[in-house]
Motif scaffolding. Sequence first.
Motif, short mmCIF file in Angstrom:
data_model
loop_
_atom_site.label_atom_id
_atom_site.label_comp_id
_atom_site.label_asym_id
_atom_site.label_seq_id
_atom_site.Cartn_x
_atom_site.Cartn_y
_atom_site.Cartn_z
N TYR A 81 63.32 -7.10 -109.08
CA TYR A 81 63.10 -6.04 -108.09
C TYR A 81 63.41 -4.67 -108.71
O TYR A 81 64.32 -4.52 -109.53
CB TYR A 81 63.98 -6.25 -106.86
CG TYR A 81 63.60 -7.45 -106.03
CD1 TYR A 81 62.59 -7.36 -105.07
CD2 TYR A 81 64.25 -8.66 -106.20
CE1 TYR A 81 62.24 -8.46 -104.30
CE2 TYR A 81 63.91 -9.77 -105.44
CZ TYR A 81 62.90 -9.67 -104.49
OH TYR A 81 62.56 -10.77 -103.75
N GLN A 84 62.37 1.68 -104.80
CA GLN A 84 61.20 2.49 -104.47
C GLN A 84 61.25 3.85 -105.15
O GLN A 84 60.22 4.41 -105.54
CB GLN A 84 61.10 2.65 -102.95
CG GLN A 84 59.83 3.33 -102.47
CD GLN A 84 59.72 3.32 -100.96
OE1 GLN A 84 60.55 2.73 -100.28
NE2 GLN A 84 58.69 3.96 -100.42
N ILE A 87 60.07 3.38 -109.02
CA ILE A 87 58.81 2.72 -109.40
C ILE A 87 57.85 3.70 -110.10
O ILE A 87 57.07 3.31 -110.96
CB ILE A 87 58.14 2.09 -108.17
CG1 ILE A 87 57.03 1.12 -108.61
CG2 ILE A 87 57.60 3.15 -107.23
CD1 ILE A 87 57.53 -0.11 -109.30
N GLN A 180 50.82 -0.24 -102.19
CA GLN A 180 51.64 -1.40 -101.81
C GLN A 180 51.43 -2.61 -102.72
O GLN A 180 52.21 -3.56 -102.68
CB GLN A 180 51.32 -1.83 -100.36
CG GLN A 180 51.99 -0.98 -99.30
CD GLN A 180 51.28 0.34 -99.10
OE1 GLN A 180 50.05 0.40 -99.09
NE2 GLN A 180 52.04 1.41 -98.94
N LYS A 259 54.43 -5.78 -105.90
CA LYS A 259 54.28 -5.76 -104.44
C LYS A 259 55.41 -4.95 -103.81
O LYS A 259 56.57 -5.09 -104.22
CB LYS A 259 54.32 -7.17 -103.85
CG LYS A 259 53.20 -8.08 -104.30
CD LYS A 259 53.37 -9.46 -103.66
CE LYS A 259 52.28 -10.42 -104.11
NZ LYS A 259 52.46 -11.77 -103.52
N GLN A 260 55.08 -4.14 -102.83
CA GLN A 260 56.11 -3.42 -102.09
C GLN A 260 56.65 -4.30 -100.97
O GLN A 260 55.90 -4.85 -100.16
CB GLN A 260 55.57 -2.11 -101.51
CG GLN A 260 56.63 -1.27 -100.84
CD GLN A 260 56.13 0.07 -100.36
OE1 GLN A 260 54.92 0.31 -100.32
NE2 GLN A 260 57.03 0.97 -99.99
N ASP A 263 61.88 -1.45 -98.75
CA ASP A 263 62.34 -0.30 -99.52
C ASP A 263 62.43 -0.58 -101.02
O ASP A 263 63.06 0.19 -101.76
CB ASP A 263 63.70 0.16 -99.01
CG ASP A 263 64.76 -0.93 -99.13
OD1 ASP A 263 64.37 -2.11 -99.26
OD2 ASP A 263 65.96 -0.60 -99.09
N LYS A 264 61.82 -1.65 -101.49
CA LYS A 264 61.85 -1.97 -102.92
C LYS A 264 60.55 -2.65 -103.33
O LYS A 264 59.72 -3.00 -102.50
CB LYS A 264 63.04 -2.85 -103.26
CG LYS A 264 63.10 -4.16 -102.49
CD LYS A 264 64.41 -4.89 -102.77
CE LYS A 264 64.52 -6.14 -101.91
NZ LYS A 264 65.82 -6.84 -102.13
N TYR A 265 60.40 -2.81 -104.64
CA TYR A 265 59.19 -3.44 -105.18
C TYR A 265 59.55 -4.74 -105.89
O TYR A 265 60.53 -4.81 -106.64
CB TYR A 265 58.48 -2.51 -106.17
CG TYR A 265 57.64 -1.45 -105.49
CD1 TYR A 265 56.28 -1.67 -105.26
CD2 TYR A 265 58.19 -0.24 -105.10
CE1 TYR A 265 55.51 -0.70 -104.64
CE2 TYR A 265 57.42 0.73 -104.48
CZ TYR A 265 56.08 0.49 -104.26
OH TYR A 265 55.31 1.46 -103.65
#
Length: 373
Positions: A81, A84, A87, A180, A259-260, A263-265
């Motif tokens: 992870y 956001q 990224i 996203q 992928k979003q 509040d994180k990817y």
Amino acid sequence: MGLVSDEVSEMADSKSAAHELLAQEILKEFKGKITGDNADCIVGENPENRYFVGKLLPISDSQTASWGSDAFIESIGADFYLSQDEIGSAQLTVFPQGDFYYRVYPTLEQQRSFVLRKANELFGAEFGTFDELAARFQATPADFSKVREKLVPVYKKVQLHKNGFSLLFDLNNLLEDHPQYGYADAKHTQNQHLERYLDELQTQILEDAFCYTYEIYEKTTIRDLLSEEAYRRFIRNSAKRDAAPIRQNWNVYVDITVKQLRDKYFVSVALVNSSQVHSNGVTHKSNKKSDDKPTVETLFNSGMKIQLRGASFLPIELDFFADDYKYNSCQQAVGNNCSIIYDAESNSIVTNHLPLFVQKRLVTNDQLAVSFQ
């Protein structure tokens, strides 16, 4: 007493260090035997039948194979992870790792050793060297009419990671069309670099004078092995040059998904063996891969190093551990078909097929602050 105690302590430390060094050597040798890490050349055996840890099967094999394990692994990877906020600046440098094997014609000595062993099986272990066998053959050639053997299969190794080859992915660019979701597949520009790199390895292989360029089905006789010239003549005359030259059918690529999730990817990176099998060489009697394959498409000792710049790996809490679990229940990434080692200094993760658990040796404490009668 203090001097004696210090000497005993130093001896204990030295013994512990010796045990650790011995354990490391044993592990290194064991790992080499099951992954192929310590072998540059294999004689008389298909590496697919020798090494079972860390190999990625080609896709067509894993879809249709009827031999070996029920689990046909064609990719390994890591999930992690990113925040956001980071990224936009996150970059991944991926170092693919793995060994491919290509077939070569055996050297004269390799073929002589193979024929000598077969002759001893036929005659009951009479000859200590090939020269002894050749001398007896020249005296009574009719006695050795049944000593005829195909070329012993020999495979040489090439390593993807030998030259430090790497691929660079800008994660923000992958999200350019859709904030996203983004991905990098086999057609991505960086994977095209990897494809060209494999083509360069192929060119280097074709420069090997012993490269198995054309198939040979004829069997060698003792006469064919009496000299280097006779052996070269056998290869030249027996090679099936009316067919297309043999080329390696290797293809690997790095697959990335972003992928979003709130509040994180979520980022998933995989190394995929997409090689196409042109000669499956299945031996139905033994349910094993043939030792006489002209090409081998399996990737051995596979792995990746993934270095992250411009961002940090968000800790992943492994909540299935009990509350009293004595180690940190968080880690930077989760492996797929492998385990993960995190290096904080370089902010990178490395895949690992052989995770180690170290049990420390317990010894008494001879340096107590109190004394007893």
